[in-house]
Design a protein around this motif. Structure first.
Motif, PDB file in Angstrom:
ATOM      1  N   LEU A   1       0.912  -0.965   0.426  1.00  0.00           N
ATOM      2  CA  LEU A   1       0.095   0.265  -0.069  1.00  0.00           C
ATOM      3  C   LEU A   1       0.802   1.029  -0.410  1.00  0.00           C
ATOM      4  N   ARG A   2       2.334   0.831   0.375  1.00  0.00           N
ATOM      5  CA  ARG A   2       2.504   2.835   1.153  1.00  0.00           C
ATOM      6  C   ARG A   2       3.523   2.742  -0.020  1.00  0.00           C
ATOM      7  N   GLN A   3       4.087   1.631  -1.147  1.00  0.00           N
ATOM      8  CA  GLN A   3       4.507   1.887  -2.403  1.00  0.00           C
ATOM      9  C   GLN A   3       3.541   1.866  -3.567  1.00  0.00           C
ATOM     10  N   LEU A   4       2.473   2.789  -3.365  1.00  0.00           N
ATOM     11  CA  LEU A   4       1.163   3.765  -4.107  1.00  0.00           C
ATOM     12  C   LEU A   4       1.572   4.813  -4.505  1.00  0.00           C
ATOM     13  N   ALA A   5       2.363   5.469  -3.180  1.00  0.00           N
ATOM     14  CA  ALA A   5       2.485   7.039  -3.548  1.00  0.00           C
ATOM     15  C   ALA A   5       2.534   7.609  -4.210  1.00  0.00           C
ATOM     16  N   GLY A   6       1.171   8.985  -4.298  1.00  0.00           N
ATOM     17  CA  GLY A   6       1.919   9.395  -5.045  1.00  0.00           C
ATOM     18  C   GLY A   6       0.836   8.790  -6.382  1.00  0.00           C
ATOM     19  N   LYS A   7       0.022   7.744  -6.196  1.00  0.00           N
ATOM     20  CA  LYS A   7      -0.697   6.907  -7.228  1.00  0.00           C
ATOM     21  C   LYS A   7      -1.982   7.588  -7.361  1.00  0.00           C
ATOM     22  N   ARG A   8      -2.787   7.604  -7.814  1.00  0.00           N
ATOM     23  CA  ARG A   8      -4.324   7.694  -7.936  1.00  0.00           C
ATOM     24  C   ARG A   8      -5.231   6.247  -7.486  1.00  0.00           C
ATOM     25  N   VAL A   9      -5.726   5.897  -6.699  1.00  0.00           N
ATOM     26  CA  VAL A   9      -6.195   4.190  -6.455  1.00  0.00           C
ATOM     27  C   VAL A   9      -7.775   4.706  -5.773  1.00  0.00           C
ATOM     28  N   ALA A  10      -8.344   3.503  -6.204  1.00  0.00           N
ATOM     29  CA  ALA A  10      -9.442   3.063  -6.756  1.00  0.00           C
ATOM     30  C   ALA A  10      -9.621   2.301  -4.894  1.00  0.00           C
ATOM     31  N   VAL A  11     -10.815   2.595  -4.067  1.00  0.00           N
ATOM     32  CA  VAL A  11     -10.280   2.042  -2.654  1.00  0.00           C
ATOM     33  C   VAL A  11     -12.188   1.683  -2.788  1.00  0.00           C
ATOM     34  N   ASP A  12     -12.940   0.412  -1.837  1.00  0.00           N
ATOM     35  CA  ASP A  12     -14.283   0.655  -2.113  1.00  0.00           C
ATOM     36  C   ASP A  12     -13.825   0.601  -0.503  1.00  0.00           C
TER      37      ASP A  12
ATOM     38  N   THR B   1      -3.362   9.302  -3.713  1.00  0.00           N
ATOM     39  CA  THR B   1      -5.125   9.599  -3.937  1.00  0.00           C
ATOM     40  C   THR B   1      -5.484   8.603  -4.114  1.00  0.00           C
ATOM     41  N   LEU B   2      -7.014   8.579  -2.994  1.00  0.00           N
ATOM     42  CA  LEU B   2      -7.582   7.464  -2.625  1.00  0.00           C
ATOM     43  C   LEU B   2      -9.224   8.264  -3.878  1.00  0.00           C
ATOM     44  N   VAL B   3      -9.563   7.355  -4.594  1.00  0.00           N
ATOM     45  CA  VAL B   3     -10.998   7.533  -4.894  1.00  0.00           C
ATOM     46  C   VAL B   3     -11.575   6.732  -4.337  1.00  0.00           C
ATOM     47  N   GLU B   4     -12.947   6.295  -4.033  1.00  0.00           N
ATOM     48  CA  GLU B   4     -13.704   6.199  -3.881  1.00  0.00           C
ATOM     49  C   GLU B   4     -14.864   5.696  -4.270  1.00  0.00           C
ATOM     50  N   ALA B   5     -14.536   4.414  -5.045  1.00  0.00           N
ATOM     51  CA  ALA B   5     -15.608   3.769  -5.644  1.00  0.00           C
ATOM     52  C   ALA B   5     -16.156   2.114  -5.576  1.00  0.00           C
ATOM     53  N   ARG B   6     -16.639   1.143  -6.264  1.00  0.00           N
ATOM     54  CA  ARG B   6     -17.457   0.565  -6.053  1.00  0.00           C
ATOM     55  C   ARG B   6     -16.225  -0.708  -6.216  1.00  0.00           C
ATOM     56  N   ASP B   7     -15.905  -1.863  -6.025  1.00  0.00           N
ATOM     57  CA  ASP B   7     -15.200  -2.592  -6.596  1.00  0.00           C
ATOM     58  C   ASP B   7     -15.211  -2.907  -7.966  1.00  0.00           C
ATOM     59  N   PRO B   8     -14.400  -3.415  -8.618  1.00  0.00           N
ATOM     60  CA  PRO B   8     -14.637  -3.141 -10.031  1.00  0.00           C
ATOM     61  C   PRO B   8     -15.273  -4.799 -10.603  1.00  0.00           C
TER      62      PRO B   8
END
Length: 606
Positions: free
Chosen positions: A265-276, A294-301
């Motif tokens: 998770l920490r290696q996602l620094a600076g990334k735009r990441v979808a989390v449900d 950067t967290l983007v709340e979205a339903r698990d695809p």
């Protein structure tokens, strides 16, 4: 020293909370994946309180002198069960959704309280709501570094070491590579770099793997980070990885230790990441924010594609249902002979049904603990039989059995309510059963336009009961997985009150659902009739627009002794006769001798 009573365990937890400077702690039924059913290592609520249901939360205040000093919160399914299993001297019984953990703490937590919670067991939205309530009382919600229940649970089981298993494409109907490509397209279309997949059934579906780490649900404890380039990281304990798994996943899926997930998770620094937010725990949000993602709340695809079963999964389910229908029919034939003699108990009946399923071939597990409820125990909606509650199926009584199997080609779930003779059932029981049957038929025969959601159909199943001033306190239908979770979202048929999850999900062709209206008379009996159905398109001559209906997938006779035919319409009788003709067609050739003769009699038309 092992703590052998729930009172001693509660006292030990309070000592631990006091040592940590906490004024209370919240204990849910949950694991790090927010699963409905959890492994033995995560059964903290059951260990602490004795509660054996699949949904509930305890709140324990450190000061035992407060009144109340602890509470058990459950929904309408467990109103009776919680009183049987949890000692009312130590826990107040609270009903959800009329209250919640946040509301209870607002009413009962001391001013300025420090209330602990395990951020790996709760959702982010839950944590925010409780935090806001405590703040108004000058208190704080504290994410503990380690779970205090674990600190006093001396004989806590270890997580399962069982290997992850490959689920072949011939049963999945689609390769993992194709599924990951679809997730990649979803991420790219939204300008996202990755998504964190935490729900165990989502991981199983995405990678075409299965496991045996959670009773009744064939999943493997793991996490996945899926990326927009189609690659993924699977975080899983090393002892669970086989050469078959490595070959199956290929080079595009990196296998990493489960303990490396936080670092991932920490290696996602600076990334735009979808989390449900409905499926990822609060700790994941905290780690990603702390890393600067950067967290983007979205339903698990994977959720919606998983729910829409492909033709291979549909065919597999029909095959599994045919075997399962024969197994349940053999059981019901046996029950019709043995139960009226008074020698059958809830446990022996459940054991016999399990044996019938195993004899039917390729049973991997039950899909949930069999609900085997005789007489008044049948009125406990999610009753779980134990040696202490085990009842004999008494002559001239009602017996409810809700059960299911996990097969490589499908997951089943069926409820049948039977009359244990030799006498005739009372008029009241027949009236209630027939009203439940009318609701079942109304849903089974429903035709509805594209865009219909589950809550719009729920009234069809309740109308006949409502006309008599009756109802039931559970949903009418839940989604079902394909050799996965027996309760699978996002679709659901239920009242929309209280914002119940899934009731606003549009029903789409390919979705499996249960059709299970019921009626429960406390202290007397319970009635439920459940079949699984498949949403399919309906061609209507002269119709305008796209319309859907249901294909009934479960084929087992429904108890004819309990039907008051005077309450049925001509169309309902026609449905009954057509359904039982289909049961005889599918199940009849699998039976022989007396069992086949019994089935033929049960399926005779009205």
């Amino acid at each position: 020293m092992l703590l052998n009573t729930h009172e001693a365990r509660l006292e030990a937890l309070r000592r631990e909370l006091k040592a940590r400077g906490l004024d209370g702690f919240v204990i849910p039924i949950s694991d790090e994946h927010m699963s409905e059913y959890v492994g033995a290592y995560a059964q903290r609520l059951a260990w602490l309180t004795g509660f054996g249901g699949s949904a509930g939360t305890a709140v324990v205040l450190t000061d035992a002198r407060r009144s109340p000093a602890a509470a058990m919160l459950v929904d309408g399914r467990y109103t009776l069960q919680v009183r049987d299993q949890v000692d009312g001297r130590f826990y107040a019984y609270e009903n959800v959704p009329s209250t919640s953990v946040a509301v209870w703490l607002a009413d009962h937590a001391p001013q300025g309280a420090r209330i602990g919670y395990d951020a790996w067991l709760h959702g982010s939205g839950w944590a925010q709501a409780v935090e806001a309530v405590l703040a108004r009382k000058g208190g704080t919600l504290v994410a503990v570094e380690s779970n205090p229940v674990d600190a006093v649970w001396d004989d806590r089981p270890a997580p399962s070491p069982a290997p992850a298993l490959v689920h072949p494409d011939a049963l999945a109907g689609q390769s993992s590579e194709a599924k990951r490509a679809a997730v990649s397209e979803w991420l790219t279309a939204r300008g996202l770099d990755a998504t964190v997949v935490t729900a165990l059934d989502s991981i199983a579906w995405l990678l075409n793997i299965r496991g045996s780490d959670v009773e009744r649900t064939p999943v493997a404890l793991s996490y996945v980070i899926a990326r927009a380039d189609g690659t993924a990281d699977l975080f899983i304990a090393a002892e669970k990885v086989t050469d078959d798994l490595r070959r199956h996943l290929g080079n595009a899926v990196a296998i990493r230790e489960r303990d490396a997930f936080v670092e991932g998770l920490r290696q996602l620094a600076g990334k735009r990441v979808a989390v449900d937010p409905e499926r990822a725990v609060s700790a994941i949000f905290a780690e990603l924010r702390g890393a600067g993602a950067t967290l983007v709340e979205a339903r698990d695809p994977t959720v919606l594609p998983k729910a829409i079963k492909n033709p291979v999964e549909q065919a597999g389910h029909r095959a599994a249902q045919a075997r399962d229908g024969a197994a349940v029919s053999r059981f019901l034939h046996w029950l019709s002979i043995e139960a009226p003699q008074g020698g059958v108990t809830e446990i022996s009946a459940a054991d016999r049904l399990h044996a019938c399923r195993k004899a039917g071939g390729d049973l991997r597990d039950l899909s949930f603990d069999t609900i085997s409820g005789a007489g008044p125990n049948g009125a406990v909606v999610h009753y779980r039989v134990s040696e202490e509650t085990n009842r004999t199926l008494e002559p001239n009584s009602v017996y409810l059995v809700d059960s299911g199997g996990q097969y490589p080609d499908g997951t089943t779930d069926i409820t049948r309510t039977v009359w244990v003779g030799p006498g005739a059932p009372p008029a009241e029981v027949k009236d209630r059963f027939t009203r439940v049957l009318k609701g079942h038929i109304a849903l089974a025969t429903a035709v509805f336009p594209k865009g219909t959601v589950g809550s719009q159909l729920d009234t069809l199943a309740r109308a006949a009961l409502w006309q008599a001033g009756l109802d039931y306190a559970h949903g009418t239908g839940h989604g079902v997985g394909s050799f996965l979770s027996v309760h699978e979202g996002p679709q659901r048929i239920a009242k929309s009150a209280g914002g119940q999850a899934g009731t606003d999900q549009v029903l789409l062709p390919g979705m499996f659902l249960s059709n299970e209206p019921g009626y429960y008379k406390t202290g007397a009996y319970g009635i439920r009739i459940e079949n699984l159905v498949l949403v399919e398109t309906r061609e209507i001559a002269g119709g305008e627009g796209e319309y859907y209906g249901f294909e009934t997938l479960t084929h087992v006779p429904i108890e004819r002794q309990l039907v008051d035919t005077a309450l049925l319409t001509r169309a309902e009788v026609q449905w009954w006769n057509a359904y039982h003709a289909r049961v005889l067609e599918i199940v009849g050739p699998q039976l022989e001798g007396e069992a086949q003769a019994w089935l033929t009699a049960q399926c005779a038309p009205f």
